[in-house]
Design a protein around this motif. Structure first.
Motif, PDB file in Angstrom:
ATOM      1  N   LEU A  32      72.781 -10.821 -39.217  1.00 55.20           N
ATOM      2  CA  LEU A  32      71.585 -11.313 -38.541  1.00 55.20           C
ATOM      3  C   LEU A  32      70.716 -12.149 -39.481  1.00 55.20           C
ATOM      4  N   SER A  33      70.620 -11.712 -40.743  1.00 49.04           N
ATOM      5  CA  SER A  33      69.840 -12.467 -41.726  1.00 49.04           C
ATOM      6  C   SER A  33      70.427 -13.849 -41.946  1.00 49.04           C
ATOM      7  N   PHE A  34      71.765 -13.920 -42.090  1.00 49.18           N
ATOM      8  CA  PHE A  34      72.418 -15.213 -42.307  1.00 49.18           C
ATOM      9  C   PHE A  34      72.325 -16.095 -41.057  1.00 49.18           C
ATOM     10  N   LYS A  35      72.467 -15.476 -39.905  1.00 49.51           N
ATOM     11  CA  LYS A  35      72.345 -16.222 -38.648  1.00 49.51           C
ATOM     12  C   LYS A  35      70.946 -16.792 -38.504  1.00 49.51           C
ATOM     13  N   LEU A  36      69.941 -15.977 -38.806  1.00 49.44           N
ATOM     14  CA  LEU A  36      68.552 -16.420 -38.735  1.00 49.44           C
ATOM     15  C   LEU A  36      68.293 -17.537 -39.750  1.00 49.44           C
ATOM     16  N   ALA A  37      68.804 -17.374 -40.957  1.00 46.08           N
ATOM     17  CA  ALA A  37      68.588 -18.369 -42.003  1.00 46.08           C
ATOM     18  C   ALA A  37      69.261 -19.694 -41.649  1.00 46.08           C
TER      19      ALA A  37
END
Length: 228
Positions: free
Chosen positions: A11-16
């Motif tokens: 989720l962090s990478f997707k958001l970034a």
């Protein structure tokens, strides 16, 4: 490492990735304009766009939570016309992250554009290139270190966000529970083992990002003959 829940990192990478892509599209023309304008409003605009750097995340998160709420004009518009609830949802995280990370995209690009020789831009216009062609065919290829810094630092900064994403998105597993929020929750329940593992992964990622930026900039300077 097999027992780790990798969903918060995903989720962090997707958001970034979403934040970096959106900001690049929106901020690129803004950075170009700010680098060329002589408007008296320039200091005011630069101060406004740089606010997230010095503003406490809790303050920014509070006002975003207030602005994106379903009963607020902006939140109501998204809910009624786009069918998107921004508070405690992934789209809300993207909106909040774009505002919070905006200066990390804007400032390197603007500095890169301002470092260009004015004669280079003027020559492009004399050659008949439009402002858009000048931006993409002349300016961007000549500020590669600044471009790399803007993209990578924005991505890494978004991955490490905590205060803003927690206030706007909360901690919904698989939806808004990013890695930084997961670490906070592990510490709250005194699960230091998983907190250590998640934190170590974040440290390694941050170090790798910085190494990539500095290595690329060093290589680019050597290609240009700045260093011998």
């Amino acid at each position: 490492m097999s027992g780790i829940d990798w969903t918060p990192f995903w989720l962090s990478f997707k958001l970034a990735a979403a934040t970096t892509a959106i900001l690049f599209i929106l901020v690129l023309p803004l950075a170009w304009w700010l680098s060329r304008t002589r408007s008296r409003a320039k200091p005011l605009l630069e101060s406004l766009f740089s606010l997230p750097i010095v503003l406490p995340p809790s303050v920014l998160g509070f006002y975003l939570l207030w602005a994106l709420a379903p009963d607020a004009p902006l939140g109501r518009f998204f809910a009624e016309h786009l069918g998107v609830e921004l508070v405690f949802s992934f789209p809300g995280l993207v909106v909040a992250s774009c505002l919070y990370s905006l200066p990390f995209m804007l400032q390197p690009l603007q500095s890169g554009f301002e470092s260009l020789e004015p004669s280079m831009v003027e020559a492009a216009y004399v050659a008949g290139k439009s402002p858009l062609q000048t931006l993409f065919r002349v300016a961007l290829p000549n500020i590669k270190p600044s471009l790399m810094t803007a993209l990578v630092v924005t991505f890494a900064h978004t991955v490490g966000e905590f205060g803003v994403v927690l206030m706007v998105g909360g901690s919904i597993p698989g939806e808004t529970k990013v890695a930084s929020v997961a670490i906070y929750e592990y510490v709250e329940v005194m699960d230091y083992r998983n907190a250590h593992i998640y934190s170590a992964i974040m440290v390694a990622l941050s170090f790798a990002v910085l190494m990539a930026v500095y290595t690329f900039n060093r290589y680019h300077k050597r290609r240009l003959g700045v260093w011998r």
